[in-house]
Design a protein around this motif. Structure first.
Motif, PDB file in Angstrom:
ATOM      1  N   HIS A 385       0.916  -1.173   0.100  1.00 33.59           N
ATOM      2  CA  HIS A 385       0.041  -0.073  -0.133  1.00 33.59           C
ATOM      3  C   HIS A 385       0.798   1.038   0.053  1.00 33.59           C
ATOM      4  N   ARG A 386       0.408   2.308  -0.548  1.00 33.33           N
ATOM      5  CA  ARG A 386       1.223   3.482  -0.618  1.00 33.33           C
ATOM      6  C   ARG A 386       0.257   4.415   0.134  1.00 33.33           C
ATOM      7  N   TYR A 387       1.125   5.446   0.883  1.00 35.61           N
ATOM      8  CA  TYR A 387       0.534   6.527   1.822  1.00 35.61           C
ATOM      9  C   TYR A 387       0.922   7.849   1.553  1.00 35.61           C
ATOM     10  N   ILE A 388       0.022   8.750   1.870  1.00 33.25           N
ATOM     11  CA  ILE A 388       0.362  10.159   1.732  1.00 33.25           C
ATOM     12  C   ILE A 388      -0.003  10.583   3.243  1.00 33.25           C
ATOM     13  N   ASP A 409      -4.301   6.179   3.317  1.00 29.27           N
ATOM     14  CA  ASP A 409      -4.044   5.345   2.406  1.00 29.27           C
ATOM     15  C   ASP A 409      -4.416   5.652   0.820  1.00 29.27           C
ATOM     16  N   GLU A 410      -3.398   5.753   0.081  1.00 29.76           N
ATOM     17  CA  GLU A 410      -3.773   6.362  -1.375  1.00 29.76           C
ATOM     18  C   GLU A 410      -4.985   5.539  -2.063  1.00 29.76           C
ATOM     19  N   LYS A 411      -4.948   4.487  -1.590  1.00 29.41           N
ATOM     20  CA  LYS A 411      -5.977   3.392  -2.575  1.00 29.41           C
ATOM     21  C   LYS A 411      -7.344   3.500  -2.029  1.00 29.41           C
ATOM     22  N   TYR A 439       5.204   4.279   7.408  1.00 36.04           N
ATOM     23  CA  TYR A 439       4.020   3.773   6.286  1.00 36.04           C
ATOM     24  C   TYR A 439       4.741   3.604   4.862  1.00 36.04           C
ATOM     25  N   ASN A 440       5.677   2.860   4.775  1.00 41.41           N
ATOM     26  CA  ASN A 440       6.219   2.466   3.534  1.00 41.41           C
ATOM     27  C   ASN A 440       6.655   3.622   2.605  1.00 41.41           C
ATOM     28  N   ALA A 442       6.106   7.145   2.732  1.00 43.50           N
ATOM     29  CA  ALA A 442       4.836   7.887   2.550  1.00 43.50           C
ATOM     30  C   ALA A 442       5.409   9.138   1.704  1.00 43.50           C
ATOM     31  N   VAL A 443       4.579   9.798   0.863  1.00 42.14           N
ATOM     32  CA  VAL A 443       4.894  10.833   0.364  1.00 42.14           C
ATOM     33  C   VAL A 443       4.349  12.118   1.448  1.00 42.14           C
ATOM     34  N   ARG A 465      11.002  11.872  -0.536  1.00 42.57           N
ATOM     35  CA  ARG A 465       9.860  11.574  -0.824  1.00 42.57           C
ATOM     36  C   ARG A 465       8.981  12.903  -0.325  1.00 42.57           C
TER      37      ARG A 465
END
Length: 528
Positions: A385-388, A409-411, A439-440, A442-443, A465
């Motif tokens: 999962h990608r995060y902001i 969570d972006e998704k 969180y992986n 995150a941006v 990022r």
């Protein structure tokens, strides 16, 4: 030269109604009888004897219990929070109560505040004057008044007994200050633009022991400080009485029905809801169709605009608030999120030292669950999962705003963690980067208006990022998002889109509560 209110014989016909000493005593002992000994103009300007309606009678009973129903010498302060529909006369009967209580309690100080000085002046020159000049002459106490910045009435004596009470009508912005108000009424409280100042200057001067009455009265104006007060007043341990007076409690809000009672099976959902309320309230079944006809008449007059009808004539307390004001975001959607968020589970997390199996620190740090923290974690990072991380920064100074961060969570557009605290930019940068790594990678998307110091600290840390400003270039890199009126409007539009389509998922009750309170105001130019 001081002015005094006098009874208007020519219009009230009091000259043909002489009271005996016993009748005067009865009127002073019975507020409803006292109220009926007033002539007031009706909506057609015809002079009629005053008659309490159902909400007025209930409100008067509660105030009088606080004023005279407590054991002498053991009185306690009483606070009432009144949510009312429009045009049911609570303000009018409150002024009448102030006259009655000020006549019966010596050395009383009553203050009744309205939303503005012009409003106070209008009401003093209409309702207040109508009440005093419409009083039976044998029940009108010796008085003097001044009609400036609202108005002030001094009641000196009644039937050769010294009274020395004062009733002041003014606005929330009045320059009048003082202590020792035994009775304070804050009218249309939801319209007050400076509630904290009024509470400090007036509410806090009401005695905390002995006899004192504090009354907040208002129609709903959206979810604001009055909504919060109503929510607080309904809690069992609040020490306040919450009173709601809907339109259907008033006997005159009925019309001859055009349909028969047998047609109750063909009701609209809104009408069916009302019938359920009528039944629950115990109204006689023969009145249901008359009340429904009044509601249908409102629909016709307002071209079926249910939002306006429910705001002006609420049947329940909740719809009074959710259908009023100028909310930025859809209140009904937020209320559903709020109900879910009340039961949401989360952990407080923070950076803690790593320890080995023997409990010894190894010099490294990691994220762990703690007893209390500025960081709430609703859901941990998931593989793939990608995060902001969005950041609204502050200076971190003692008098500054709080820094807020939200991890999304972006998704799924789900809020998985939040930060809310007053920290300096360097510390904010450390927290943001640590959260981002958790969180992986995150941006990080900070606001740049007040975030230059935070952005500089993140750049110095070397975190790769960090969101770039659209105007950034290779020769002149710029980071973060600069908010303007236009970009805020775009952000609001997107958030409304997500909420209306149930795409935004959050169990952060603080965010939902802030969103509920987020209201439009009008600038002098008319912009919202």
């Amino acid at each position: 030269m001081a002015q005094s209110f006098t009874s208007l014989y020519a219009h009230s016909e009091w000259k043909n109604q002489r009271l005996t000493a016993e009748e005067i005593r009865d009127a002073l002992a019975d507020f409803e009888l006292f109220a009926s000994l007033h002539y007031i103009p009706d909506k057609n300007k015809k002079m009629v004897r005053f008659k309490l309606n159902e909400p007025q009678r209930d409100f008067a009973h509660r105030i009088l219990q606080a004023a005279f129903g407590q054991e002498p010498g053991k009185e306690e302060p009483k606070t009432f929070v009144v949510l009312k529909s429009r045009r049911i006369g609570i303000t009018f009967v409150c002024i009448l109560l102030e006259q009655y209580i000020a006549m019966r309690k010596r050395n009383l100080s009553v203050v009744h505040l309205f939303k503005s000085t012009p409003t106070a002046e209008i009401l003093f020159n209409t309702s207040v004057k109508e009440i005093y000049s419409g009083t039976h002459p044998q029940l009108l106490a010796d008085n003097t008044y001044a009609a400036t910045n609202g108005g002030e009435i001094r009641i000196s004596s009644f039937m050769n007994t010294d009274i020395n009470s004062m009733v002041l009508y003014s606005s929330f912005n009045t320059d009048r200050r003082g202590t020792g108000f035994q009775m304070l009424v804050l009218d249309e409280w939801a319209s007050c633009n400076n509630p904290s100042d009024v509470e400090r200057v007036f509410v806090n001067t009401v005695p905390k022991t002995g006899f004192a009455i504090l009354v907040f009265i208002s129609t709903a104006r959206g979810i604001n400080h009055f909504y919060d007060l109503c929510q607080l007043a309904q809690k069992p341990d609040s020490g306040m009485e919450f009173l709601f007076y809907p339109w259907h409690e008033v006997w005159w809000n009925q019309l001859p029905p055009k349909k028969k009672a047998t047609e109750l099976d063909s009701l609209t959902p809104e009408e069916a809801k009302l019938v359920y309320i009528f039944k629950d309230k115990g109204y006689p079944p023969e009145t249901w169709m008359s009340k429904l006809e009044f509601f249908r008449d409102m629909e016709r007059k307002n071209s079926g605009d249910m939002e306006k009808i429910l705001s002006e004539w609420p049947a329940t307390a909740e719809e009074a608030f959710t259908n009023t004001g100028k909310p930025v975001f859809p209140v009904k959607k937020l209320r559903k999120l709020y109900d879910k968020a009340k039961d949401a589970k989360f952990d407080y997390i923070d950076i803690v030292p790593e320890v080995d199996d023997l409990g010894r620190r190894n010099g490294r740090v990691t994220w762990g669950t703690v007893e209390k923290s500025c960081i709430k974690q609703y859901k941990g990072p998931e593989h793939g999962h990608r995060y902001i991380i969005g950041i609204d920064p502050s200076s971190g100074l003692e008098e500054s705003d709080y820094t807020a961060m939200v991890v999304v969570d972006e998704k799924t557009l789900e809020t998985v963690a939040t930060f809310y605290g007053r920290v300096e930019p360097d510390d904010s940068a450390t927290i943001a980067v640590s959260l981002a790594k958790l969180y992986n990678m995150a941006v990080i998307v900070p606001e740049s208006n007040m975030g230059e110091a935070l952005i500089g600290a993140i750049v110095n840390i070397g975190y790769p990022r960090l969101a770039a400003d659209p105007k950034s270039s290779k020769d002149r890199p710029r980071y973060g998002i600069r908010t303007t009126v236009d970009s805020k409007e775009e952000g609001i539009a997107r958030m409304r889109f997500f909420l209306l389509r149930n795409m935004w998922k959050t169990t952060d009750i603080q965010f939902v509560d802030d969103a509920l309170h987020f209201q439009y105001t009008s600038t002098p130019s008319g912009r919202q």
